[in-house]
Design a protein around this motif. Structure first.
Motif, short mmCIF file in Angstrom:
data_model
loop_
_atom_site.label_atom_id
_atom_site.label_comp_id
_atom_site.label_asym_id
_atom_site.label_seq_id
_atom_site.Cartn_x
_atom_site.Cartn_y
_atom_site.Cartn_z
N ASP A 185 -16.73 2.86 -9.49
CA ASP A 185 -15.53 3.50 -9.08
C ASP A 185 -14.45 3.29 -10.33
N ASP A 186 -14.51 2.16 -11.08
CA ASP A 186 -13.45 1.94 -12.16
C ASP A 186 -13.60 2.89 -13.27
N TRP A 187 -14.47 3.86 -13.02
CA TRP A 187 -14.51 5.04 -13.94
C TRP A 187 -13.34 6.12 -13.70
#
Length: 289
Positions: A185-187
């Protein structure tokens, strides 16, 4: 040739043999496969006296028609549909006796997508890696049904259930999928992560046994480029370059290079198997356990 067999009269849009699948071979690049709506497949098996993991037929939208060579007990479940034996209406969601030579007609779904047809003794095609499931991605297992094909049946081991009809969940008017965020999700930008769990999506007509594709707001990436290929699990929500989430189902690839924004809880995936194109989809974030 044995009379314990089914002759395919009408194969339908896509009818495959499915059981509980072949988990445990992802390290070899083999998908798990198996019935997309596993509870429906297990229920129709219990109705005819089969073990819950016996092989059944999984139909898509417009059903199929088969003719047993000897008298069998059948049950049809999953997506509600009309069922006929020898041209006469019979019960859906209940055990029905089909005399040898009569045609069992599983009609077009009136709701949902996938129907399940169990036959006493189970579909006894040759197993591959411990499963009789058709895998559309790898090509393992029996080919999808074609008109005129003959499917061997096993020997019944139990008695059919004594019920008039077995309750089954209705196909979803809205598909609510609980997701655990990550691992990638940090992408995505903070706005994209927020949009993913607050904006509305719809089921795309491009969905299949590999994945449920969605239509809706594109999710903006925060990290450019692509990942090295990494392992993919059942329920992974992968985001390809067009930004629309794809929920991986039973025939999903075992590796992939697009980032996974979240993973759907396994208990919510049977409903995804019955969501028709256009069904609203909501992703709801839940805490990691």
């Amino acid at each position: 040739m044995t009379d314990r067999a089914l002759v395919v009269v009408r194969a339908g849009a896509l009818t495959t043999v499915q059981d509980s699948g072949r988990p445990g071979y992802a390290h070899l690049g083999v998908p798990r496969s198996g019935a997309l709506d596993a509870p429906a497949a297990a229920l129709v098996n219990r109705l005819v006296g089969n073990p819950p993991d016996a092989a059944v037929l999984e139909t898509t939208l417009n059903g199929c028609a088969v003719r047993p060579r000897s008298t069998v007990t059948v049950a049809v479940g999953g997506a509600p549909c009309p069922v006929m034996v020898g041209g006469r209406p019979v019960a859906w969601g209940a055990p029905v006796v089909v005399p040898g030579g009569e045609v069992l007609e599983v009609g077009t779904a009136v709701a949902g997508v996938r129907g399940y047809v169990s036959v006493s003794g189970g579909i006894a095609v040759e197993p591959v890696l411990g499963s009789r499931s058709t895998d559309l991605l790898s090509g393992l297992g029996p080919a999808p049904l074609t008109d005129g094909a003959v499917l061997p049946l096993g020997t019944p081991t139990g008695s059919h259930a004594r019920v008039d009809v077995a309750p089954q969940p209705r196909p979803p008017a809205e598909l609510v999928l609980r997701v655990t965020p990550g691992p990638r999700d940090d992408w995505f930008t903070p706005r994209a992560v927020r949009d993913f769990t607050t904006r509305a999506y719809r089921v795309s007509s491009a969905s299949n046994r590999i994945g449920l594709r969605t239509e809706g707001p594109a999710l903006e990436r925060a990290v450019p480029g692509e990942l090295p290929s990494e392992g993919m699990v059942l329920g992974a929500v992968q985001v390809p370059p067009d930004g629309r989430p794809v929920v991986f189902l039973a025939d999903h690839p075992t590796t992939g290079g697009y980032p996974v924004i979240a993973v759907v809880r396994a208990a919510d995936l049977p409903a995804a198997a019955q969501a028709v194109p256009g069904t609203p989809v909501r992703f709801v974030a839940v805490r990691r356990r």
